[in-house]
Design a protein around this motif. Structure first.
Motif, PDB file in Angstrom:
ATOM      1  N   PRO A   1      -1.224  -0.316  11.097  1.00  0.00           N
ATOM      2  CA  PRO A   1      -0.504  -1.241  10.218  1.00  0.00           C
ATOM      3  C   PRO A   1      -1.341  -2.227   9.420  1.00  0.00           C
ATOM      4  CG  PRO A   1       0.691  -0.985  12.236  1.00  0.00           C
ATOM      5  CD  PRO A   1      -0.603  -0.241  12.402  1.00  0.00           C
ATOM      6  N   VAL A   2      -1.944  -3.188   9.967  1.00  0.00           N
ATOM      7  CA  VAL A   2      -2.597  -4.217   9.157  1.00  0.00           C
ATOM      8  C   VAL A   2      -3.907  -3.690   8.575  1.00  0.00           C
ATOM      9  CG1 VAL A   2      -3.607  -6.521   9.195  1.00  0.00           C
ATOM     10  CG2 VAL A   2      -1.511  -6.065  10.461  1.00  0.00           C
ATOM     11  N   LEU A   3      -4.717  -3.058   9.372  1.00  0.00           N
ATOM     12  CA  LEU A   3      -6.020  -2.576   8.898  1.00  0.00           C
ATOM     13  C   LEU A   3      -5.891  -1.455   7.871  1.00  0.00           C
ATOM     14  CD1 LEU A   3      -8.056  -2.637  12.216  1.00  0.00           C
ATOM     15  CD2 LEU A   3      -8.035  -4.312  10.376  1.00  0.00           C
ATOM     16  N   GLY A   4      -4.919  -0.565   8.052  1.00  0.00           N
ATOM     17  CA  GLY A   4      -4.722   0.519   7.100  1.00  0.00           C
ATOM     18  C   GLY A   4      -4.333   0.001   5.728  1.00  0.00           C
ATOM     19  N   GLY A   5      -3.440  -0.967   5.697  1.00  0.00           N
ATOM     20  CA  GLY A   5      -3.037  -1.557   4.425  1.00  0.00           C
ATOM     21  C   GLY A   5      -4.166  -2.292   3.744  1.00  0.00           C
ATOM     22  N   LEU A   6      -4.932  -3.028   4.517  1.00  0.00           N
ATOM     23  CA  LEU A   6      -6.068  -3.756   3.937  1.00  0.00           C
ATOM     24  C   LEU A   6      -7.154  -2.801   3.461  1.00  0.00           C
ATOM     25  CD1 LEU A   6      -6.339  -6.804   6.353  1.00  0.00           C
ATOM     26  CD2 LEU A   6      -5.498  -6.784   3.990  1.00  0.00           C
ATOM     27  N   ALA A   7      -7.410  -1.732   4.223  1.00  0.00           N
ATOM     28  CA  ALA A   7      -8.409  -0.743   3.803  1.00  0.00           C
ATOM     29  C   ALA A   7      -8.002  -0.103   2.478  1.00  0.00           C
ATOM     30  CB  ALA A   7      -8.583   0.326   4.880  1.00  0.00           C
ATOM     31  N   TYR A   8      -6.720   0.227   2.353  1.00  0.00           N
ATOM     32  CA  TYR A   8      -6.258   0.798   1.082  1.00  0.00           C
ATOM     33  C   TYR A   8      -6.398  -0.221  -0.044  1.00  0.00           C
ATOM     34  CZ  TYR A   8      -3.533   2.920  -2.552  1.00  0.00           C
ATOM     35  OH  TYR A   8      -3.156   3.441  -3.757  1.00  0.00           O
ATOM     36  N   LEU A   9      -6.075  -1.457   0.243  1.00  0.00           N
ATOM     37  CA  LEU A   9      -6.168  -2.499  -0.769  1.00  0.00           C
ATOM     38  C   LEU A   9      -7.596  -2.631  -1.303  1.00  0.00           C
ATOM     39  CD1 LEU A   9      -4.646  -4.836  -2.195  1.00  0.00           C
ATOM     40  CD2 LEU A   9      -5.404  -6.288  -0.328  1.00  0.00           C
ATOM     41  N   PHE A  10      -8.586  -2.573  -0.422  1.00  0.00           N
ATOM     42  CA  PHE A  10      -9.980  -2.767  -0.828  1.00  0.00           C
ATOM     43  C   PHE A  10     -10.655  -1.496  -1.350  1.00  0.00           C
ATOM     44  CE2 PHE A  10      -9.577  -6.429   2.135  1.00  0.00           C
ATOM     45  CZ  PHE A  10      -9.761  -7.410   1.179  1.00  0.00           C
ATOM     46  N   TRP A  11     -10.364  -0.338  -0.743  1.00  0.00           N
ATOM     47  CA  TRP A  11     -11.091   0.880  -1.101  1.00  0.00           C
ATOM     48  C   TRP A  11     -10.231   1.968  -1.722  1.00  0.00           C
ATOM     49  CZ3 TRP A  11     -12.238  -1.100   3.966  1.00  0.00           C
ATOM     50  CH2 TRP A  11     -13.428  -1.812   4.007  1.00  0.00           C
ATOM     51  N   GLY A  12      -9.003   2.078  -1.344  1.00  0.00           N
ATOM     52  CA  GLY A  12      -8.197   3.216  -1.780  1.00  0.00           C
ATOM     53  C   GLY A  12      -7.490   3.049  -3.100  1.00  0.00           C
ATOM     54  N   ARG A  13      -7.149   1.837  -3.449  1.00  0.00           N
ATOM     55  CA  ARG A  13      -6.304   1.662  -4.636  1.00  0.00           C
ATOM     56  C   ARG A  13      -7.004   2.085  -5.913  1.00  0.00           C
ATOM     57  NH1 ARG A  13      -7.032  -3.585  -7.392  1.00  0.00           N
ATOM     58  NH2 ARG A  13      -8.533  -4.483  -5.963  1.00  0.00           N
ATOM     59  N   LYS A  14      -8.315   2.035  -5.963  1.00  0.00           N
ATOM     60  CA  LYS A  14      -9.044   2.436  -7.167  1.00  0.00           C
ATOM     61  C   LYS A  14      -9.216   3.957  -7.266  1.00  0.00           C
ATOM     62  CE  LYS A  14     -11.467  -1.915  -7.300  1.00  0.00           C
ATOM     63  NZ  LYS A  14     -12.672  -2.637  -6.999  1.00  0.00           N
ATOM     64  N   ARG A  15      -8.934   4.650  -6.173  1.00  0.00           N
ATOM     65  CA  ARG A  15      -9.124   6.094  -6.165  1.00  0.00           C
ATOM     66  C   ARG A  15      -7.950   6.833  -6.777  1.00  0.00           C
ATOM     67  NH1 ARG A  15     -13.173   8.059  -3.397  1.00  0.00           N
ATOM     68  NH2 ARG A  15     -12.083   9.964  -2.916  1.00  0.00           N
ATOM     69  N   GLY A  16      -6.776   6.222  -6.802  1.00  0.00           N
ATOM     70  CA  GLY A  16      -5.591   6.867  -7.329  1.00  0.00           C
ATOM     71  C   GLY A  16      -5.437   6.644  -8.829  1.00  0.00           C
TER      72      GLY A  16
ATOM     73  N   LEU B 187      -1.820   7.373   3.193  1.00  0.00           N
ATOM     74  CA  LEU B 187      -0.478   7.038   3.643  1.00  0.00           C
ATOM     75  C   LEU B 187      -0.419   6.947   5.163  1.00  0.00           C
ATOM     76  CD1 LEU B 187       2.387   6.481   2.722  1.00  0.00           C
ATOM     77  CD2 LEU B 187       2.836   8.926   2.866  1.00  0.00           C
ATOM     78  N   ALA B 188      -1.051   7.893   5.847  1.00  0.00           N
ATOM     79  CA  ALA B 188      -1.075   7.862   7.311  1.00  0.00           C
ATOM     80  C   ALA B 188      -1.811   6.621   7.814  1.00  0.00           C
ATOM     81  CB  ALA B 188      -1.738   9.130   7.856  1.00  0.00           C
ATOM     82  N   GLY B 189      -2.892   6.259   7.162  1.00  0.00           N
ATOM     83  CA  GLY B 189      -3.614   5.054   7.566  1.00  0.00           C
ATOM     84  C   GLY B 189      -2.762   3.809   7.418  1.00  0.00           C
ATOM     85  N   ALA B 190      -2.035   3.706   6.305  1.00  0.00           N
ATOM     86  CA  ALA B 190      -1.187   2.534   6.085  1.00  0.00           C
ATOM     87  C   ALA B 190      -0.018   2.488   7.059  1.00  0.00           C
ATOM     88  CB  ALA B 190      -0.676   2.535   4.646  1.00  0.00           C
ATOM     89  N   VAL B 191       0.503   3.646   7.447  1.00  0.00           N
ATOM     90  CA  VAL B 191       1.665   3.679   8.332  1.00  0.00           C
ATOM     91  C   VAL B 191       1.260   3.523   9.800  1.00  0.00           C
ATOM     92  CG1 VAL B 191       3.533   5.156   9.183  1.00  0.00           C
ATOM     93  CG2 VAL B 191       3.083   5.002   6.739  1.00  0.00           C
ATOM     94  N   PHE B 192       0.243   4.243  10.230  1.00  0.00           N
ATOM     95  CA  PHE B 192      -0.091   4.291  11.654  1.00  0.00           C
ATOM     96  C   PHE B 192      -1.113   3.251  12.099  1.00  0.00           C
ATOM     97  CE2 PHE B 192       1.411   8.693  10.885  1.00  0.00           C
ATOM     98  CZ  PHE B 192       2.559   8.593  11.663  1.00  0.00           C
TER      99      PHE B 192
ATOM    100  N   ALA C 134       0.837  -1.209   0.000  1.00  0.00           N
ATOM    101  CA  ALA C 134       0.000   0.000   0.000  1.00  0.00           C
ATOM    102  C   ALA C 134       0.866   1.251   0.000  1.00  0.00           C
ATOM    103  CB  ALA C 134      -0.931  -0.004   1.207  1.00  0.00           C
ATOM    104  N   ILE C 135       1.901   1.278   0.807  1.00  0.00           N
ATOM    105  CA  ILE C 135       2.779   2.454   0.861  1.00  0.00           C
ATOM    106  C   ILE C 135       3.438   2.673  -0.494  1.00  0.00           C
ATOM    107  CG2 ILE C 135       4.891   3.367   1.895  1.00  0.00           C
ATOM    108  CD1 ILE C 135       3.961   1.892   4.507  1.00  0.00           C
ATOM    109  N   TRP C 136       3.949   1.614  -1.088  1.00  0.00           N
ATOM    110  CA  TRP C 136       4.578   1.721  -2.410  1.00  0.00           C
ATOM    111  C   TRP C 136       3.561   2.198  -3.443  1.00  0.00           C
ATOM    112  CZ3 TRP C 136       3.392  -1.087  -6.834  1.00  0.00           C
ATOM    113  CH2 TRP C 136       4.253  -0.893  -7.906  1.00  0.00           C
ATOM    114  N   HIS C 137       2.367   1.643  -3.413  1.00  0.00           N
ATOM    115  CA  HIS C 137       1.330   1.976  -4.388  1.00  0.00           C
ATOM    116  C   HIS C 137       0.872   3.423  -4.236  1.00  0.00           C
ATOM    117  CE1 HIS C 137      -2.564   1.475  -6.550  1.00  0.00           C
ATOM    118  NE2 HIS C 137      -1.849   0.589  -7.235  1.00  0.00           N
ATOM    119  N   ILE C 138       0.748   3.900  -3.012  1.00  0.00           N
ATOM    120  CA  ILE C 138       0.319   5.278  -2.762  1.00  0.00           C
ATOM    121  C   ILE C 138       1.322   6.255  -3.372  1.00  0.00           C
ATOM    122  CG2 ILE C 138       0.013   7.014  -0.946  1.00  0.00           C
ATOM    123  CD1 ILE C 138      -1.157   4.655   0.771  1.00  0.00           C
ATOM    124  N   PHE C 139       2.615   5.977  -3.236  1.00  0.00           N
ATOM    125  CA  PHE C 139       3.625   6.872  -3.798  1.00  0.00           C
ATOM    126  C   PHE C 139       3.639   6.850  -5.320  1.00  0.00           C
ATOM    127  CE2 PHE C 139       5.717   6.793   0.422  1.00  0.00           C
ATOM    128  CZ  PHE C 139       5.808   8.167   0.590  1.00  0.00           C
TER     129      PHE C 139
END
Length: 70
Positions: free
Chosen positions: A52-67, A45-50, A26-31
């Motif tokens: 850890p597991v839930l932030g990355g999974l949330a980005y994987l399911f909901w955030g990756r399509k927004r970028g 990025l803050a969600g994925a870093v702070f 998630a961190i790599w993908h966000i950048f």
């Protein structure tokens, strides 16, 4: 190593490393992406870093399509 029997070491490493992988991805993908606003990018990025597991999974399911790809 830390009192872990050698035959259980691969299992312990898998249990410790696998939950980290979505966050690292998630961190790599966000950048690599542009988001609607810089605040949205920093929030993901803050969600994925702070968170850890839930932030990355949330980005994987909901955030990756927004970028959008840079």
């Amino acid at each position: 190593m830390f009192g872990i029997p050698p035959e259980k070491l691969p299992l312990v490493l898998i249990v410790l490393v696998v939950p980290i992988l979505p966050n690292l991805w998630a961190i790599w993908h966000i950048f690599q992406r542009d988001f609607a606003t810089p605040q949205e990018k920093m929030a993901w990025l803050a969600g994925a870093v702070f968170i850890p597991v839930l932030g990355g999974l949330a980005y994987l399911f909901w955030g990756r399509k927004r970028g959008k790809k840079v």
